[in-house]
Scaffold this motif. Sequence first.
Motif, PDB file in Angstrom:
ATOM      1  N   ILE A  82       0.512  46.731  41.490  1.00  0.00           N
ATOM      2  CA  ILE A  82       0.215  46.618  42.927  1.00  0.00           C
ATOM      3  C   ILE A  82       1.408  46.095  43.728  1.00  0.00           C
ATOM      4  O   ILE A  82       1.566  46.422  44.905  1.00  0.00           O
ATOM      5  CB  ILE A  82      -1.046  45.743  43.173  1.00  0.00           C
ATOM      6  CG1 ILE A  82      -1.640  46.000  44.566  1.00  0.00           C
ATOM      7  CG2 ILE A  82      -0.749  44.259  42.998  1.00  0.00           C
ATOM      8  CD1 ILE A  82      -2.310  47.313  44.723  1.00  0.00           C
ATOM      9  N   SER A 108       3.070  37.890  52.608  1.00  0.00           N
ATOM     10  CA  SER A 108       4.311  37.813  51.831  1.00  0.00           C
ATOM     11  C   SER A 108       4.256  36.673  50.819  1.00  0.00           C
ATOM     12  O   SER A 108       4.776  36.785  49.716  1.00  0.00           O
ATOM     13  CB  SER A 108       5.518  37.646  52.762  1.00  0.00           C
ATOM     14  OG  SER A 108       5.450  36.397  53.409  1.00  0.00           O
ATOM     15  N   GLN A 111       3.022  37.085  47.194  1.00  0.00           N
ATOM     16  CA  GLN A 111       3.917  37.531  46.121  1.00  0.00           C
ATOM     17  C   GLN A 111       5.275  36.856  46.199  1.00  0.00           C
ATOM     18  O   GLN A 111       6.268  37.397  45.697  1.00  0.00           O
ATOM     19  CB  GLN A 111       4.049  39.052  46.163  1.00  0.00           C
ATOM     20  CG  GLN A 111       2.727  39.701  45.825  1.00  0.00           C
ATOM     21  CD  GLN A 111       2.819  41.181  45.624  1.00  0.00           C
ATOM     22  OE1 GLN A 111       3.851  41.789  45.810  1.00  0.00           O
ATOM     23  NE2 GLN A 111       1.709  41.777  45.235  1.00  0.00           N
ATOM     24  N   ILE A 113       7.319  36.467  48.601  1.00  0.00           N
ATOM     25  CA  ILE A 113       8.369  37.166  49.368  1.00  0.00           C
ATOM     26  C   ILE A 113       8.837  36.228  50.485  1.00  0.00           C
ATOM     27  O   ILE A 113       8.013  35.601  51.157  1.00  0.00           O
ATOM     28  CB  ILE A 113       7.808  38.476  49.957  1.00  0.00           C
ATOM     29  CG1 ILE A 113       7.367  39.403  48.824  1.00  0.00           C
ATOM     30  CG2 ILE A 113       8.825  39.158  50.856  1.00  0.00           C
ATOM     31  CD1 ILE A 113       6.539  40.578  49.267  1.00  0.00           C
ATOM     32  N   ALA A 150       3.457  45.541  57.158  1.00  0.00           N
ATOM     33  CA  ALA A 150       2.834  44.859  56.007  1.00  0.00           C
ATOM     34  C   ALA A 150       3.008  45.690  54.740  1.00  0.00           C
ATOM     35  O   ALA A 150       3.275  45.165  53.665  1.00  0.00           O
ATOM     36  CB  ALA A 150       1.354  44.613  56.301  1.00  0.00           C
ATOM     37  N   LEU A 153       6.502  45.317  53.333  1.00  0.00           N
ATOM     38  CA  LEU A 153       6.934  43.982  52.914  1.00  0.00           C
ATOM     39  C   LEU A 153       7.297  43.896  51.432  1.00  0.00           C
ATOM     40  O   LEU A 153       8.190  43.159  51.039  1.00  0.00           O
ATOM     41  CB  LEU A 153       5.801  42.978  53.172  1.00  0.00           C
ATOM     42  CG  LEU A 153       5.900  42.106  54.410  1.00  0.00           C
ATOM     43  CD1 LEU A 153       4.683  41.209  54.486  1.00  0.00           C
ATOM     44  CD2 LEU A 153       7.168  41.287  54.411  1.00  0.00           C
ATOM     45  N   LYS A 154       6.558  44.648  50.613  1.00  0.00           N
ATOM     46  CA  LYS A 154       6.787  44.549  49.164  1.00  0.00           C
ATOM     47  C   LYS A 154       7.996  45.365  48.715  1.00  0.00           C
ATOM     48  O   LYS A 154       8.263  45.429  47.527  1.00  0.00           O
ATOM     49  CB  LYS A 154       5.562  45.082  48.420  1.00  0.00           C
ATOM     50  CG  LYS A 154       4.289  44.314  48.637  1.00  0.00           C
ATOM     51  CD  LYS A 154       3.201  44.918  47.743  1.00  0.00           C
ATOM     52  CE  LYS A 154       1.848  44.815  48.349  1.00  0.00           C
ATOM     53  NZ  LYS A 154       0.822  45.513  47.577  1.00  0.00           N
TER      54      LYS A 154
ATOM     55  N   ASN B   3       0.244  30.709  44.447  1.00  0.00           N
ATOM     56  CA  ASN B   3       0.568  31.368  45.715  1.00  0.00           C
ATOM     57  C   ASN B   3      -0.703  31.665  46.497  1.00  0.00           C
ATOM     58  O   ASN B   3      -0.786  31.450  47.706  1.00  0.00           O
ATOM     59  CB  ASN B   3       1.308  32.688  45.452  1.00  0.00           C
ATOM     60  CG  ASN B   3       2.772  32.467  45.132  1.00  0.00           C
ATOM     61  OD1 ASN B   3       3.313  31.409  45.404  1.00  0.00           O
ATOM     62  ND2 ASN B   3       3.389  33.454  44.534  1.00  0.00           N
ATOM     63  N   VAL B   7      -1.729  30.197  50.116  1.00  0.00           N
ATOM     64  CA  VAL B   7      -1.998  31.104  51.243  1.00  0.00           C
ATOM     65  C   VAL B   7      -3.387  30.829  51.820  1.00  0.00           C
ATOM     66  O   VAL B   7      -3.573  30.788  53.043  1.00  0.00           O
ATOM     67  CB  VAL B   7      -1.888  32.581  50.787  1.00  0.00           C
ATOM     68  CG1 VAL B   7      -2.470  33.521  51.823  1.00  0.00           C
ATOM     69  CG2 VAL B   7      -0.437  32.928  50.524  1.00  0.00           C
ATOM     70  N   THR B 141      -7.283  44.389  53.140  1.00  0.00           N
ATOM     71  CA  THR B 141      -5.838  44.181  53.097  1.00  0.00           C
ATOM     72  C   THR B 141      -5.460  43.262  51.931  1.00  0.00           C
ATOM     73  O   THR B 141      -4.496  43.522  51.209  1.00  0.00           O
ATOM     74  CB  THR B 141      -5.361  43.567  54.432  1.00  0.00           C
ATOM     75  OG1 THR B 141      -5.823  44.406  55.490  1.00  0.00           O
ATOM     76  CG2 THR B 141      -3.851  43.463  54.487  1.00  0.00           C
ATOM     77  N   THR B 144      -5.389  44.857  48.590  1.00  0.00           N
ATOM     78  CA  THR B 144      -4.242  45.723  48.314  1.00  0.00           C
ATOM     79  C   THR B 144      -3.009  44.896  47.924  1.00  0.00           C
ATOM     80  O   THR B 144      -1.965  45.453  47.609  1.00  0.00           O
ATOM     81  CB  THR B 144      -3.899  46.636  49.513  1.00  0.00           C
ATOM     82  OG1 THR B 144      -3.530  45.820  50.617  1.00  0.00           O
ATOM     83  CG2 THR B 144      -5.053  47.533  49.878  1.00  0.00           C
ATOM     84  N   TRP B 145      -3.152  43.579  47.995  1.00  0.00           N
ATOM     85  CA  TRP B 145      -2.081  42.682  47.519  1.00  0.00           C
ATOM     86  C   TRP B 145      -2.508  41.960  46.249  1.00  0.00           C
ATOM     87  O   TRP B 145      -1.691  41.651  45.407  1.00  0.00           O
ATOM     88  CB  TRP B 145      -1.734  41.651  48.608  1.00  0.00           C
ATOM     89  CG  TRP B 145      -0.903  42.255  49.696  1.00  0.00           C
ATOM     90  CD1 TRP B 145      -1.320  43.145  50.638  1.00  0.00           C
ATOM     91  CD2 TRP B 145       0.486  42.050  49.942  1.00  0.00           C
ATOM     92  NE1 TRP B 145      -0.283  43.495  51.459  1.00  0.00           N
ATOM     93  CE2 TRP B 145       0.840  42.828  51.058  1.00  0.00           C
ATOM     94  CE3 TRP B 145       1.465  41.276  49.339  1.00  0.00           C
ATOM     95  CZ2 TRP B 145       2.136  42.868  51.569  1.00  0.00           C
ATOM     96  CZ3 TRP B 145       2.750  41.296  49.861  1.00  0.00           C
ATOM     97  CH2 TRP B 145       3.083  42.087  50.958  1.00  0.00           C
ATOM     98  N   PRO B 147      -5.488  42.666  43.713  1.00  0.00           N
ATOM     99  CA  PRO B 147      -6.708  43.422  43.389  1.00  0.00           C
ATOM    100  C   PRO B 147      -7.647  42.741  42.403  1.00  0.00           C
ATOM    101  O   PRO B 147      -8.748  43.221  42.191  1.00  0.00           O
ATOM    102  CB  PRO B 147      -6.167  44.728  42.801  1.00  0.00           C
ATOM    103  CG  PRO B 147      -4.789  44.438  42.355  1.00  0.00           C
ATOM    104  CD  PRO B 147      -4.292  43.241  43.097  1.00  0.00           C
TER     105      PRO B 147
END
Lengths: 314, 308
Positions: A82, A108, A111, A113, A150, A153-154, B3, B7, B141, B144-145, B147
């Motif tokens: 992903i 971000s 992951q 970032i 968005a 970003l990856k 992380n 977040v 959303t 999709t980061w 899953p």
Amino acid sequence: MDSAVIEVEGLRKEYRRMRGGRTLAVDGLDMSVPQGGVFGFLGPNGAGKTTTIRCLLGLVRPTAGRCTLLRADVHAALASVIDRVGSIVETPALYPRFSGRLNLELLSRLQGIGRGAVDAVLDQVGLADRAGDQVRTYSLGMKQRLGIAAALLKDPEVLILDEPANGLDPAGIKEVRDLVRRLSSQGRTVFVSSHQLAEVQQMCDRVAILSRGRLVATGKVAEVLSRGRREVLIVKLRELEAGLGALRTAGLEASMEDGSLRVQLPASEGAKVTEILASRGMFVSELRPEEVSLEDVFLELTQEPSPSQDHVAR
Amino acid sequence: MSNLLRVEFRRLLSRRIVRFAGAVVLLGLLIAGLVLFVRSHRLDAASAARLQAKEEAKYEQAIASCSAGDFGIPPSDVPKGETMQQFCQEIVQPPSIPNPAFHLTQYRAVAEGLSGLLIALLTVLGATSAGAEWHSGTVTTQLTWEPRRTRLLVAKVAVAGVFAFVAFFAVEALLFGVLAPAALFRGSTNGIDAGWFAGTGVILLRAAAVAAMGAAIGHTLAWLARNTAVAVGAALGYAAVVEPLLRAARPKWEPWFLVSNAVRFITAHPLDFTTQARSTTGAGILLAAYTVGAVVVSLAVFRRRDVT
């Protein structure tokens, strides 16, 4: 296909409705998207494009079939790839009361970032000036651009964009087209669903056309455009009637339409037409292959009655 | 995972409703502290004697009025063998001197009183945190980061719970902070010692744990329903209607009720009207089991259901 980055095999998705009905959204879809280039995913509303994209991103569980993304099975191993996939699904869903920048920063950080990447993508989509404003104050086009930011970003290998030009003005659409081409030229694979067929024709290397949940055509854009069609040359000259007779006498299949002649010949054999007409003292004022737009092919393919007209099972 | 947790914390703290609720609570506490500071004052010996004499005079006057028949008590109501004056002395409240000085030991009762309100508020905040995600569609959303749905939901519930725990303690500490000046400068700190702090701390610790579990349950209910209003309605409906009805209809089920066990766990005392109750530890374990059960159900549904 070894180099396929997206593969869909026998994908079927039925949605169960609250009152007992079922809606068949995707019906045995097989599709393969090769690495590199821009792949257009076309279909009318309700054709199953977004459902297919949701299946690819693990948001929706297929009723049958399987999807692989970067050679990873979506059901079992999506998490392993992903971080190499950027995506937008329909209208980008972001926190409306957070600023555009905060939305991107939250993503971000998932992951690890850095902030530099956030600034870079904001610049790339032209939102740097409004990055501090709440997303709810953005126009649809700005939200769309923030969604693209968005997705970028990856620094993804594969971009899956569901209607990325939705809500954009003509200048915005051109920006998206240029951006998609630029991303593709950097070696990324861009999978883009769209209704804007003229854009797709200009932007994509390959397309797949979906109708009623089924694949009706796929391949390089030129292949799809010529699918099942005989190539036609459009010939204009002063003596239409005489010219038509001369071409038919020479054994060519020709007809008269809208003040010109239509001759069933590939463009590469255009010289044959000029030779026949010139030998009879007639000279062409225009000779060109008939242009077929993706829109024509799309309408032709998607308006065909489906073998399964009883699409919505009750 | 770290992380994801970071977040989620950042997202939660950036939410307008969290900041608004924090500001309202802070303002309320400051006002309460100010009012208490103004109203609280110590009595010197002369003032106390003056107040005592005034209250006693009022009492004597009330007895005299009562004995004169001003209270309209028919003689037949006076028990046999008693005079009207004796009867009046029984029914008129003896004088009590109001003490206008705030004793810091009263903090524990005030903090306990505030606990219920805070737990309800943090449960609602936990629910809105989940409901807002579904309302804005950001779950799509995020998936999709990240899953892995189990990780995502567990992180969200954990953050809601930890946030509620910390916020609860912070508010109770702030309450102590705004009440303390009134006691220090215009009241009394008698009885405040290490034992009092330990006893109060344990109660607040248990109440904070209930707040954390409330926020986690609120979050999972809203996640399950994909809607804040449904979750808040369900929680409120259960606490205000279902549990009281069940308590009346099935008193033997009392040891299994959520609210009863929450009260039992916080105060270490059963509700006044309960006939059967668990131990404090038993109540805590049951609440934790309910919370874990709610998370597991929500997770199972989230893993199966499509995100459309």
